[in-house]
Design a protein around this motif. Structure first.
Motif: not given
Length: 164
Positions: A11-36
């Protein structure tokens, strides 16, 4: 360490990490013609020579399976006001791209309007506890001048420069 001490530490570790500012990204890949894609905040630049990035994906991630097979992935760095996209891609399901404008760029899905874009091929996969760290050689990159979407204190926000 006993079970209660382990739970308190977790719990303490999770709370410490919640206090770290991080970028928000969407990681993507393609399965044939369908994006994920999936929302990821464990993303960072790794090297300039050669250009490399790293991103951490949960071991149980369907996207990780696809990235292992395809050896390619995209990173869409989200901007301020795109928290709806972040939430949509954070949920489970195969329909995350429904209603999302995207294009194929450098062989992987690129979300229209994301102010940061990086296309990579997999350099290595490294054990990271309950995650796998994907190291990527950057093949393409683009940016728009737009404030970033960040995650801090379990909420979305943005970064602004301090006034001098």
């Amino acid at each position: 360490m006993n079970a209660i001490a382990t739970q308190d530490f977790t719990t303490e570790f999770r709370d410490v990490m919640a206090n770290v500012c991080t970028p928000v990204t969407v990681v993507t890949a393609l399965d044939g013609h369908r994006p994920h894609g999936t929302t990821v905040s464990a993303f960072a630049s790794l090297s300039m020579s050669p250009p490399m990035v790293m991103v951490a994906l949960d071991r149980g991630s369907d996207l990780l399976v696809l990235i292992r097979e395809q050896k390619r992935f995209g990173i869409n760095v989200l901007g301020h006001g795109q928290d709806g996209l972040a939430l949509a891609f954070a949920r489970k399901g195969a329909d995350k791209f429904d209603g999302v404008e995207w294009s194929l760029s450098a062989g992987v899905p690129r979300i229209d309007g994301a102010p940061g874009w990086v296309a990579c091929h997999v350099a290595d996969l490294v054990d990271g506890g309950d995650h796998i760290v994907v190291l990527g050689h950057v093949e393409d990159a683009a940016r728009a001048d737009h404030p970033p979407l960040t995650y801090h204190g379990r909420t979305f926000g943005t970064h602004s420069a301090e006034e001098e």
